[in-house]
Design an enzyme around this catalytic site. Structure first.
Site, PDB file in Angstrom:
ATOM      1  N   ASP A 174     -15.397  34.856  -4.108  1.00 13.93           N
ATOM      2  CA  ASP A 174     -15.382  36.033  -2.851  1.00 13.93           C
ATOM      3  C   ASP A 174     -14.951  35.123  -1.466  1.00 13.93           C
ATOM      4  O   ASP A 174     -14.167  34.092  -1.604  1.00 13.93           O
ATOM      5  CB  ASP A 174     -16.446  36.886  -2.842  1.00 13.93           C
ATOM      6  CG  ASP A 174     -15.994  38.187  -2.335  1.00 13.93           C
ATOM      7  OD1 ASP A 174     -15.315  38.209  -1.405  1.00 13.93           O
ATOM      8  OD2 ASP A 174     -16.759  39.201  -2.905  1.00 13.93           O
ATOM      9  N   ARG A 231      -6.942  34.627   5.181  1.00  9.42           N
ATOM     10  CA  ARG A 231      -8.298  35.100   5.967  1.00  9.42           C
ATOM     11  C   ARG A 231      -8.921  33.982   6.758  1.00  9.42           C
ATOM     12  O   ARG A 231     -10.002  33.534   6.534  1.00  9.42           O
ATOM     13  CB  ARG A 231      -9.450  35.659   5.023  1.00  9.42           C
ATOM     14  CG  ARG A 231      -8.764  36.801   4.103  1.00  9.42           C
ATOM     15  CD  ARG A 231      -9.789  37.316   3.324  1.00  9.42           C
ATOM     16  NE  ARG A 231      -9.366  38.712   2.339  1.00  9.42           N
ATOM     17  CZ  ARG A 231     -10.115  39.307   1.712  1.00  9.42           C
ATOM     18  NH1 ARG A 231     -11.369  39.171   1.470  1.00  9.42           N
ATOM     19  NH2 ARG A 231      -9.557  40.161   0.875  1.00  9.42           N
TER      20      ARG A 231
END
Ligand SMILES: *[C@@H]1O[C@H](CO)[C@@H](O)[C@H](O)[C@H]1NC(C)=O
Ligand SMILES: *[C@@H]1O[C@H](CO)[C@@H](O)[C@H](O)[C@H]1NC(C)=O
Ligand SMILES: *[C@@H]1O[C@H](CO)[C@@H](O)[C@H](O)[C@H]1NC(C)=O
Ligand SMILES: *[C@@H]1O[C@H](CO)[C@@H](O)[C@H](O)[C@H]1NC(C)=O
Ligand SMILES: *[C@@H]1O[C@H](CO)[C@@H](O)[C@H](O)[C@H]1NC(C)=O
Ligand SMILES: *[C@@H]1O[C@H](CO)[C@@H](O)[C@H](O)[C@H]1NC(C)=O
Length: 355
Positions: A174, A231
Site C-alpha cells: 500500500d 504519488r
C-alpha cells in the site's frame, strides 16, 4: 554601470593582466580562512510548526524510554502524557501488530537509525506526534505509516522502502506514508522514500469531500524520492507545499493534485526516468490504480501554483488549473535549485540526526 565603478573594474582587469610578482613577501598574510559551509537547518518548519493550533512538540519535556523489543515499544508509546521513545536495535524489529502512538509522543530510532518491518504505524484520532530516524520497510497489506484524523505530526529523517518492479505491481504494497481523514498540520521532511510503487497519498477517496476539504495542510520538503511509481505526493481536497525535493526515477507521475486539491510547488529537481513531474488533471492514471479501472479513474481536477523555479529534468507537467495557494503562510528558506540534489542526497534519511 557607474563611471567610477567602470574605471575601478578596468583598473583591476589591467592589473590582473600584469606579470605576476617575482616573489611573495615572506611574512605575507596566510590566505583568509574559508567561511564554514552553511549549516543545514534540521529544525521543524512548515505546517507542523506554524499553524492555528500550535507547534508540534511531540514528547518534549517528557520521560525518555529506551526500548529494545515490541512489548516495550507498544507500552512506551501508549497514552497521552508527553514521552520520548527511543527504539534501539541493529536488526529490523519485526512487529506482529500495528503500532498506535498516543498524543504527545516522540518516537526516534537510536544512533544510525532503527528499523521496523512486518507491521507499520497508525497515528489515529490524536495530536502532536513526531517520528524521526526510523526505517519502515516492506509492510504488507497496509501503509508504512498512516496518519488518520490526526493533527500536528512531523515525520522527519525516516526511510521507507519495499520493492518496485512490474512483477510486484502497484498493489502488492500500500502507501509508504498516507495522510487521510481530515488530518492536518503535518510536515514531512528529509525522508528517503524509495523502491516502492505508491508513495504518499493525501486524502484517500474522492467521496470524502465533506470530511477532508479544508484540512490536509502538509509541507513536504527536502525528501529524496527514488525508483517509485506514483504519488509523490497525490492529494485530494487539501493544501500541500512541496519544495526542495529531489526525485530520481519517479517513473509514472510524481506530484498529483486532484479533486480540488491545491499544491504550491517550488525548487524541486527531477532526474532520470520520470514521465510526469506534476499534474492537476483529475484522471487517476491506470499505472496508479489499474484494478479500479483499466483506463484510469476520472476525478475532477486539482490546482497547482509554481513558486521558485523547478528543474523538471526530462519530465513533463500538466497544469490544467492555476489555484490561489500562491504563498506558504510561514517562514522558510529555499535551498538554491543548483544545490538541491547534493543537499538532499547528503542529508535525507537515517543517521543524520542522532538520538
Ligand atoms: C523485552 O525486553 C525486556 C527488557 O530487556 C525484557 O524484560 C522482556 O522480556 C523482553 N520481552 C520480549 C518479549 O522479548
Ligand atoms: C498533551 O500534553 C499536554 C501537556 O502535558 C496536555 O495539556 C494535553 O492535554 C495532552 N494532549 C492530549 C490529547 O492528551
Ligand atoms: C478513531 O476514532 C474513530 C471514531 O471514533 C473510531 O471508529 C476508530 O476506531 C478510532 N481509531 C483508532 C485507531 O482508535
Ligand atoms: C477524530 O478524533 C477525535 C479525537 O481526537 C474523535 O473525537 C473523533 O471521533 C474522531 N473522528 C473520526 C471521524 O474518527
Ligand atoms: C493534460 O490534461 C488535459 C486536460 O486538460 C488532458 O486532456 C490531457 O490528456 C492531459 N495530458 C496528459 C499527458 O495526461
Ligand atoms: C481558492 O480557490 C478555491 C478553489 O477555487 C476556492 O474554493 C477558495 O474559496 C479560494 N480561496 C480564496 C481565499 O480565495
Amino acid at each position: 554601470m557607474k563611471l567610477t565603478t567602470f574605471l575601478a573594474t578596468a583598473f583591476l582587469a589591467t592589473s590582473a593582466l600584469a606579470a605576476p610578482p617575482a616573489y611573495t613577501k615572506p611574512n605575507s598574510q596566510p590566505p583568509a580562512p574559508q567561511p564554514p559551509a552553511p549549516k543545514i537547518n534540521f529544525d521543524l518548519i512548515g505546517f507542523a510548526a506554524s499553524n492555528p493550533i500550535g507547534r508540534t512538540t511531540g514528547g518534549a519535556g517528557g520521560k525518555v524510554w529506551n526500548v529494545f523489543n515490541e512489548t516495550q515499544l507498544v507500552q512506551a508509546v501508549k497514552g497521552n502524557t508527553p514521552k520520548i521513545v527511543i527504539l534501539h536495535g541493529d536488526k529490523p524489529l519485526k512487529l506482529a501488530k500495528r503500532l498506535f502512538p498516543g498524543a504527545n509522543t516522540s518516537l526516534y530510532g537510536a544512533g544510525k537509525g532503527a528499523e521496523i518491518t512486518g507491521s507499520g504505524i497508525t497515528v489515529a484520532n490524536t495530536t502532536n506526534v513526531i517520528i524521526r530516524n526510523l526505517k519502515i520497510s516492506k509492510i504488507l497489506d497496509n501503509d508504512g505509516i498512516t496518519l488518520t484524523n490526526s493533527t500536528r505530526v512531523w515525520v522527519d529523517h525516516c526511510e521507507f522502502a519495499s520493492e518496485f518492479s512490474q512483477e510486484i505491481g502497484p498493489d502488492t504494497y500500500d502507501g509508504q506514508l498516507d495522510i487521510v481523514r481530515a488530518s492536518d498540520w503535518v510536515t514531512v521532511s528529509w525522508n528517503y522514500f524509495h523502491d516502492h510503487w505508491k508513495s504518499s497519498l493525501v486524502g484517500n477517496s474522492d467521496v470524502l469531500r465533506d470530511v477532508d476539504f479544508g484540512h490536509l495542510h502538509i509541507t513536504y520538503h527536502h525528501n529524496y524520492w527514488r525508483n517509485s511509481g506514483t504519488r509523490g505526493p497525490a492529494g485530494r481536497f487539501g493544501h500541500q507545499h512541496v519544495y526542495n525535493n529531489f526525485y530520481e526515477d519517479f517513473h509514472y507521475q510524481a506530484i498529483h493534485s486532484r479533486s480540488d486539491n491545491q499544491v504550491l510547488v517550488e525548487a524541486n529537481v527531477f532526474r532520470g526516468d520520470t514521465r510526469e513531474a506534476l499534474s492537476t488533471y483529475g484522471l487517476v492514471i491506470p499505472e496508479d490504480s489499474p484494478n479500479t479501472s483499466p483506463l484510469g479513474d476520472e476525478e475532477i481536477d486539482g490546482f497547482a501554483n509554481l513558486g521558485a523555479k523547478n528543474d523538471w529534468g526530462p519530465a513533463s507537467i500538466n497544469i490544467t488549473q492555476v489555484g490561489n495557494f500562491t504563498k506558504a503562510p510561514y517562514k522558510y528558506s529555499l535551498t538554491p535549485l543548483k544545490e538541491v540534489i547534493s543537499v538532499v542526497k547528503k542529508n535525507a534519511g537515517l543517521g543524520k540526526v542522532r538520538f
